[in-house]
Design a protein around this motif. Sequence first.
Motif, PDB file in Angstrom:
ATOM      1  N   LEU A   1       0.842  -1.202   0.000  1.00 42.53           N
ATOM      2  CA  LEU A   1       0.000   0.000   0.000  1.00 42.53           C
ATOM      3  C   LEU A   1       0.873   1.247   0.000  1.00 42.53           C
ATOM      4  CD1 LEU A   1      -2.550  -1.072   2.777  1.00 42.53           C
ATOM      5  CD2 LEU A   1      -2.890  -1.141   0.296  1.00 42.53           C
ATOM      6  N   ARG A   2       0.443   2.235  -0.733  1.00 43.96           N
ATOM      7  CA  ARG A   2       1.178   3.503  -0.771  1.00 43.96           C
ATOM      8  C   ARG A   2       0.315   4.607  -0.175  1.00 43.96           C
ATOM      9  NH1 ARG A   2       5.834   3.445  -3.625  1.00 43.96           N
ATOM     10  NH2 ARG A   2       6.092   1.781  -5.131  1.00 43.96           N
ATOM     11  N   SER A   3       0.940   5.393   0.677  1.00 41.74           N
ATOM     12  CA  SER A   3       0.271   6.547   1.249  1.00 41.74           C
ATOM     13  C   SER A   3       1.309   7.622   1.470  1.00 41.74           C
ATOM     14  CB  SER A   3      -0.414   6.189   2.569  1.00 41.74           C
ATOM     15  OG  SER A   3      -1.125   7.297   3.042  1.00 41.74           O
ATOM     16  N   GLY A   4       0.992   8.830   1.041  1.00 36.27           N
ATOM     17  CA  GLY A   4       1.973   9.901   1.121  1.00 36.27           C
ATOM     18  C   GLY A   4       1.808  10.833   2.295  1.00 36.27           C
ATOM     19  N   SER A   5       0.724  10.687   3.056  1.00 35.91           N
ATOM     20  CA  SER A   5       0.488  11.619   4.158  1.00 35.91           C
ATOM     21  C   SER A   5       0.427  10.872   5.480  1.00 35.91           C
ATOM     22  CB  SER A   5      -0.822  12.367   3.943  1.00 35.91           C
ATOM     23  OG  SER A   5      -1.920  11.496   4.133  1.00 35.91           O
ATOM     24  N   PRO A   6       0.751  11.558   6.564  1.00 32.81           N
ATOM     25  CA  PRO A   6       0.675  10.913   7.872  1.00 32.81           C
ATOM     26  C   PRO A   6      -0.722  10.360   8.182  1.00 32.81           C
ATOM     27  CG  PRO A   6       1.895  12.954   8.035  1.00 32.81           C
ATOM     28  CD  PRO A   6       1.318  12.909   6.653  1.00 32.81           C
ATOM     29  N   LYS A   7      -1.755  11.129   7.910  1.00 29.47           N
ATOM     30  CA  LYS A   7      -3.111  10.657   8.203  1.00 29.47           C
ATOM     31  C   LYS A   7      -3.501   9.495   7.288  1.00 29.47           C
ATOM     32  CE  LYS A   7      -5.059  14.660  10.459  1.00 29.47           C
ATOM     33  NZ  LYS A   7      -6.188  15.603  10.511  1.00 29.47           N
ATOM     34  N   GLY A   8      -3.045   9.517   6.072  1.00 31.90           N
ATOM     35  CA  GLY A   8      -3.289   8.394   5.173  1.00 31.90           C
ATOM     36  C   GLY A   8      -2.633   7.128   5.673  1.00 31.90           C
ATOM     37  N   VAL A   9      -1.441   7.265   6.234  1.00 35.33           N
ATOM     38  CA  VAL A   9      -0.739   6.119   6.805  1.00 35.33           C
ATOM     39  C   VAL A   9      -1.511   5.572   8.005  1.00 35.33           C
ATOM     40  CG1 VAL A   9       1.358   5.455   8.080  1.00 35.33           C
ATOM     41  CG2 VAL A   9       1.544   6.717   5.926  1.00 35.33           C
ATOM     42  N   VAL A  10      -2.017   6.458   8.851  1.00 36.25           N
ATOM     43  CA  VAL A  10      -2.805   6.013  10.007  1.00 36.25           C
ATOM     44  C   VAL A  10      -4.031   5.236   9.535  1.00 36.25           C
ATOM     45  CG1 VAL A  10      -4.278   6.800  11.909  1.00 36.25           C
ATOM     46  CG2 VAL A  10      -2.012   7.817  11.580  1.00 36.25           C
ATOM     47  N   ARG A  11      -4.740   5.777   8.561  1.00 38.41           N
ATOM     48  CA  ARG A  11      -5.941   5.098   8.050  1.00 38.41           C
ATOM     49  C   ARG A  11      -5.598   3.730   7.461  1.00 38.41           C
ATOM     50  NH1 ARG A  11      -6.778  10.556   6.248  1.00 38.41           N
ATOM     51  NH2 ARG A  11      -8.299  11.554   7.612  1.00 38.41           N
ATOM     52  N   ALA A  12      -4.492   3.651   6.737  1.00 38.73           N
ATOM     53  CA  ALA A  12      -4.071   2.378   6.150  1.00 38.73           C
ATOM     54  C   ALA A  12      -3.664   1.390   7.243  1.00 38.73           C
ATOM     55  CB  ALA A  12      -2.931   2.602   5.164  1.00 38.73           C
ATOM     56  N   CYS A  13      -3.042   1.871   8.306  1.00 39.08           N
ATOM     57  CA  CYS A  13      -2.675   0.983   9.417  1.00 39.08           C
ATOM     58  C   CYS A  13      -3.922   0.422  10.085  1.00 39.08           C
ATOM     59  CB  CYS A  13      -1.805   1.726  10.427  1.00 39.08           C
ATOM     60  SG  CYS A  13      -0.098   1.938   9.869  1.00 39.08           S
ATOM     61  N   PHE A  14      -4.969   1.201  10.150  1.00 40.02           N
ATOM     62  CA  PHE A  14      -6.245   0.693  10.657  1.00 40.02           C
ATOM     63  C   PHE A  14      -6.778  -0.389   9.721  1.00 40.02           C
ATOM     64  CE2 PHE A  14     -10.948   1.150  10.330  1.00 40.02           C
ATOM     65  CZ  PHE A  14     -11.274   0.510  11.524  1.00 40.02           C
ATOM     66  N   GLN A  15      -6.702  -0.153   8.429  1.00 38.55           N
ATOM     67  CA  GLN A  15      -7.213  -1.111   7.448  1.00 38.55           C
ATOM     68  C   GLN A  15      -6.505  -2.462   7.521  1.00 38.55           C
ATOM     69  OE1 GLN A  15      -6.703   1.085   3.799  1.00 38.55           O
ATOM     70  NE2 GLN A  15      -8.841   1.766   3.794  1.00 38.55           N
ATOM     71  N   VAL A  16      -5.214  -2.447   7.807  1.00 35.96           N
ATOM     72  CA  VAL A  16      -4.457  -3.711   7.849  1.00 35.96           C
ATOM     73  C   VAL A  16      -4.385  -4.294   9.258  1.00 35.96           C
ATOM     74  CG1 VAL A  16      -3.119  -3.122   5.781  1.00 35.96           C
ATOM     75  CG2 VAL A  16      -2.156  -2.652   8.066  1.00 35.96           C
ATOM     76  N   GLY A  17      -5.058  -3.671  10.216  1.00 33.48           N
ATOM     77  CA  GLY A  17      -5.142  -4.213  11.557  1.00 33.48           C
ATOM     78  C   GLY A  17      -4.008  -3.872  12.497  1.00 33.48           C
ATOM     79  N   LEU A  18      -3.179  -2.909  12.136  1.00 34.29           N
ATOM     80  CA  LEU A  18      -2.117  -2.481  13.046  1.00 34.29           C
ATOM     81  C   LEU A  18      -2.660  -1.600  14.163  1.00 34.29           C
ATOM     82  CD1 LEU A  18       0.828  -1.720  10.640  1.00 34.29           C
ATOM     83  CD2 LEU A  18       0.895  -3.258  12.602  1.00 34.29           C
ATOM     84  N   LEU A  19      -3.733  -0.893  13.889  1.00 31.95           N
ATOM     85  CA  LEU A  19      -4.371  -0.018  14.868  1.00 31.95           C
ATOM     86  C   LEU A  19      -5.853  -0.350  14.934  1.00 31.95           C
ATOM     87  CD1 LEU A  19      -2.820   3.422  13.779  1.00 31.95           C
ATOM     88  CD2 LEU A  19      -2.184   2.087  15.795  1.00 31.95           C
ATOM     89  N   SER A  20      -6.401  -0.319  16.139  1.00 33.14           N
ATOM     90  CA  SER A  20      -7.845  -0.481  16.294  1.00 33.14           C
ATOM     91  C   SER A  20      -8.520   0.829  15.886  1.00 33.14           C
ATOM     92  CB  SER A  20      -8.191  -0.801  17.755  1.00 33.14           C
ATOM     93  OG  SER A  20      -7.959   0.347  18.565  1.00 33.14           O
ATOM     94  N   GLU A  21      -9.830   0.824  15.827  1.00 33.90           N
ATOM     95  CA  GLU A  21     -10.549   2.051  15.480  1.00 33.90           C
ATOM     96  C   GLU A  21     -10.263   3.155  16.497  1.00 33.90           C
ATOM     97  OE1 GLU A  21     -15.058   3.639  14.467  1.00 33.90           O
ATOM     98  OE2 GLU A  21     -14.720   1.501  14.757  1.00 33.90           O
ATOM     99  N   GLU A  22     -10.318   2.804  17.768  1.00 35.31           N
ATOM    100  CA  GLU A  22     -10.038   3.785  18.827  1.00 35.31           C
ATOM    101  C   GLU A  22      -8.601   4.300  18.729  1.00 35.31           C
ATOM    102  OE1 GLU A  22      -9.548   3.624  23.620  1.00 35.31           O
ATOM    103  OE2 GLU A  22     -11.314   2.618  22.789  1.00 35.31           O
ATOM    104  N   GLU A  23      -7.668   3.383  18.503  1.00 35.92           N
ATOM    105  CA  GLU A  23      -6.261   3.784  18.377  1.00 35.92           C
ATOM    106  C   GLU A  23      -6.037   4.660  17.153  1.00 35.92           C
ATOM    107  OE1 GLU A  23      -4.141  -0.091  20.481  1.00 35.92           O
ATOM    108  OE2 GLU A  23      -4.648  -0.138  18.348  1.00 35.92           O
ATOM    109  N   SER A  24      -6.716   4.343  16.062  1.00 35.65           N
ATOM    110  CA  SER A  24      -6.528   5.158  14.856  1.00 35.65           C
ATOM    111  C   SER A  24      -7.076   6.562  15.074  1.00 35.65           C
ATOM    112  CB  SER A  24      -7.143   4.489  13.629  1.00 35.65           C
ATOM    113  OG  SER A  24      -8.534   4.380  13.751  1.00 35.65           O
TER     114      SER A  24
END
Length: 131
Positions: free
Chosen positions: A60-83
């Motif tokens: 996955l490619r993401s160029g912004s910090p918030k985009g990275v956070v959202r992608a980490c939620f999508q792949v299960g690295l962060l929960s919804e609350e954590e994201s």
Amino acid sequence: MERLKERIEVAFRALITLEQVLQESAPRKVVRDAAIQRFEYTVEAAWKAAQRYLQEVEGLRSGSPKGVVRACFQVGLLSEEESELALQIMDDRNLTVHTYNEPLAEALFARLPEHARLIRQWLERLAARVQ
């Protein structure tokens, strides 16, 4: 993969400096300001490590910090609350970079321990997936 591991290590080293300053027993303005500066570079190192992970491991490619956070939620690295908290971390980081005022500094400093805990969890999960 070596570059990814290096980015994670750099982020952990940055986080350790933030955690150390947050352990100061009598926060003074200089300690507060040092903590805020360390928070800035820790956040930068953490989201860039996550960005590299997303690219190399998840494709996955993401160029912004918030985009990275959202992608980490999508792949299960962060929960919804954590994201949601991670998005707040990015907002706080942006505030510290572009403005400075005393009430903002005090409010941000009060949030730093919780921010540091989440950054540690995030990095630990990244590292575990890379191993």
